[in-house]
Design an enzyme around this catalytic site. Structure first.
Site, PDB file in Angstrom:
ATOM      1  N   LYS A  79       0.909  -1.141   0.052  1.00 51.00           N
ATOM      2  CA  LYS A  79      -0.111  -0.038   0.020  1.00 51.00           C
ATOM      3  C   LYS A  79       0.820   1.222  -0.198  1.00 51.00           C
ATOM      4  O   LYS A  79       2.028   1.140   0.485  1.00 51.00           O
ATOM      5  CB  LYS A  79      -0.859   0.002   1.258  1.00 51.00           C
ATOM      6  CG  LYS A  79      -2.055  -1.084   0.909  1.00 51.00           C
ATOM      7  CD  LYS A  79      -3.118  -0.743   1.635  1.00 51.00           C
ATOM      8  CE  LYS A  79      -4.301  -2.007   1.174  1.00 51.00           C
ATOM      9  NZ  LYS A  79      -5.488  -2.316   2.092  1.00 51.00           N
ATOM     10  N   ARG A 114      -3.231  -9.838   5.193  1.00 51.14           N
ATOM     11  CA  ARG A 114      -3.758  -9.898   3.612  1.00 51.14           C
ATOM     12  C   ARG A 114      -2.562  -9.507   2.723  1.00 51.14           C
ATOM     13  O   ARG A 114      -2.135  -8.088   2.948  1.00 51.14           O
ATOM     14  CB  ARG A 114      -4.977  -8.945   3.424  1.00 51.14           C
ATOM     15  CG  ARG A 114      -5.607  -9.193   2.004  1.00 51.14           C
ATOM     16  CD  ARG A 114      -6.894  -8.437   2.069  1.00 51.14           C
ATOM     17  NE  ARG A 114      -7.547  -8.577   0.632  1.00 51.14           N
ATOM     18  CZ  ARG A 114      -7.109  -7.796  -0.475  1.00 51.14           C
ATOM     19  NH1 ARG A 114      -6.222  -6.910  -0.332  1.00 51.14           N
ATOM     20  NH2 ARG A 114      -7.582  -7.834  -1.580  1.00 51.14           N
TER      21      ARG A 114
HETATM   22  N1  HH2 Z   1      -7.257  -4.032   0.746  1.00 44.71           N
HETATM   23  C1  HH2 Z   1      -7.747  -3.987  -0.485  1.00 44.71           C
HETATM   24  C2  HH2 Z   1      -8.721  -4.860  -0.892  1.00 44.71           C
HETATM   25  N2  HH2 Z   1      -9.544  -5.716  -0.214  1.00 44.71           N
HETATM   26  N3  HH2 Z   1      -9.935  -6.342   2.192  1.00 44.71           N
HETATM   27  C3  HH2 Z   1      -9.492  -6.195   3.484  1.00 44.71           C
HETATM   28  N4  HH2 Z   1     -10.206  -7.005   4.332  1.00 44.71           N
HETATM   29  N5  HH2 Z   1      -8.710  -5.354   3.868  1.00 44.71           N
HETATM   30  C4  HH2 Z   1      -7.919  -4.679   3.182  1.00 44.71           C
HETATM   31  O1  HH2 Z   1      -6.813  -3.819   3.584  1.00 44.71           O
HETATM   32  C5  HH2 Z   1      -7.880  -4.834   1.633  1.00 44.71           C
HETATM   33  C6  HH2 Z   1      -9.219  -5.628   1.362  1.00 44.71           C
HETATM   34  C7  HH2 Z   1      -7.165  -3.057  -1.613  1.00 44.71           C
HETATM   35  O2  HH2 Z   1      -5.690  -3.904  -1.952  1.00 44.71           O
HETATM   36  P1  HH2 Z   1      -5.854  -4.881  -3.492  1.00 44.71           P
HETATM   37  O3  HH2 Z   1      -6.751  -5.840  -3.396  1.00 44.71           O
HETATM   38  O4  HH2 Z   1      -4.245  -5.151  -3.426  1.00 44.71           O
HETATM   39  O5  HH2 Z   1      -6.116  -4.020  -4.572  1.00 44.71           O
HETATM   40  P2  HH2 Z   1      -7.649  -3.441  -5.173  1.00 44.71           P
HETATM   41  O6  HH2 Z   1      -8.602  -3.033  -4.275  1.00 44.71           O
HETATM   42  O7  HH2 Z   1      -7.259  -2.615  -6.327  1.00 44.71           O
HETATM   43  O8  HH2 Z   1      -8.172  -4.813  -5.832  1.00 44.71           O
END
Ligand code: HH2
Length: 262
Positions: free
Chosen positions: A202, A238
């Site tokens: 992040k 995660r």
């Molecule tokens: N962060 C993201 C997505 N889902 N779920 C939880 N529980 N906690 C988090 O911090 C979280 C999440 C964002 O990261 P990422 O999946 O890598 O990217 P994107 O939302 O663009 O798919």
């Protein structure tokens, strides 16, 4: 928790797993590397992301879920219908970044299929959430929100033992607010449920290195942040690079325990 984004636009791995076979292979590798669950998502929630339709989300995730049947899978969705399809394909956990606020039927699906649930804090919605996040006391506000959503989920028939809480790093928060949430994570842990954190790659983690415009953290910086969260009581992480996190957190845990793991 290994991250499998089946999206063209996720901030860190967008486009990498668009093809179902590649997503499935990545998920299997993460489980081999020590992930206890893989989080499959078909809608990006990065700042500025546009919502996707139900049909498009199903088109993205169903082939991957089919390929992973029998393995521990979490579905990262805000939609009851996606969760329902995932549950019938064997998913064990629903990761809802809106904490049951987007779809009134999602709680029922979780309860009916006896799924685990992650409730995450977010201020605003992905399209606009980074515009001007404001809190009176970010930790108290996030803890209060999570406590209220926990009560709501339990009232909707989801046993408390099935629920974990997540402060939602990067979801409507400045870098300072994100760092404060991790530094004072014990105040979220005090709510009595396992705490999940998503720090991996992040921008807030990247910006601790001095570049205020950095968009994506290295895995080294992500691991450092995860270990800091671990020391403050986080038990679920995660992450993108599973092997590196498993090794770092196993070493940190051994020092806490004063013994190597069996
Ligand atoms: N962060 C993201 C997505 N889902 N779920 C939880 N529980 N906690 C988090 O911090 C979280 C999440 C964002 O990261 P990422 O999946 O890598 O990217 P994107 O939302 O663009 O798919």
């Amino acid at each position: 928790m290994g991250i499998v984004n089946v999206t063209p636009d996720s901030f860190s791995d967008g486009g990498v797993h668009v093809r179902a076979e590649r997503a499935e292979a990545a998920a299997r590798r993460m489980l081999d590397e020590g992930a206890v669950v893989v989080d499959v998502g078909g809608e990006s929630t990065r700042p500025g992301a546009e919502p996707v339709s139900l049909d498009e989300e199903l088109r993205r995730v169903v082939p991957v879920l089919e390929g992973l049947q029998g393995l521990p899978v979490s579905i990262d969705t805000t939609k009851a219908e996606v969760a329902r399809r995932a549950a019938t394909l064997g998913a064990v956990l629903v990761n809802d970044v809106t904490a049951l606020r987007a779809d009134p039927e999602l709680a029922e699906v979780v309860a009916e299929h006896e799924l685990d649930l992650c409730l995450m804090h977010m201020q605003g919605e992905p399209r606009t959430m980074q515009a001007a996040p404001t809190y009176s006391d970010v930790v108290a506000d996030v803890a209060g929100f999570l406590e209220e959503r926990l009560t709501h989920a339990v009232a909707r028939g989801i046993p408390e033992e099935r629920i974990c809480l997540d402060p939602g790093i990067g979801f409507g928060k400045t870098v300072e607010q994100n760092l404060t949430l991790v530094r004072e994570l014990h105040r979220i842990v005090a709510l009595g449920r396992p705490v999940l954190v998503g720090l991996s790659r992040k921008s807030s983690v990247a910006r601790t290195l001095g570049d205020s415009n950095a968009r994506m953290a290295s895995d080294a910086a992500s691991v450092g942040a995860a270990v800091a969260a671990f020391h403050r009581g986080a038990t679920l992480f995660r992450v993108h690079d599973v092997r590196t996190h498993v090794e770092a957190l196993t070493a940190a845990a051994a020092i806490e325990r004063g013994a190597v793991s069996a």
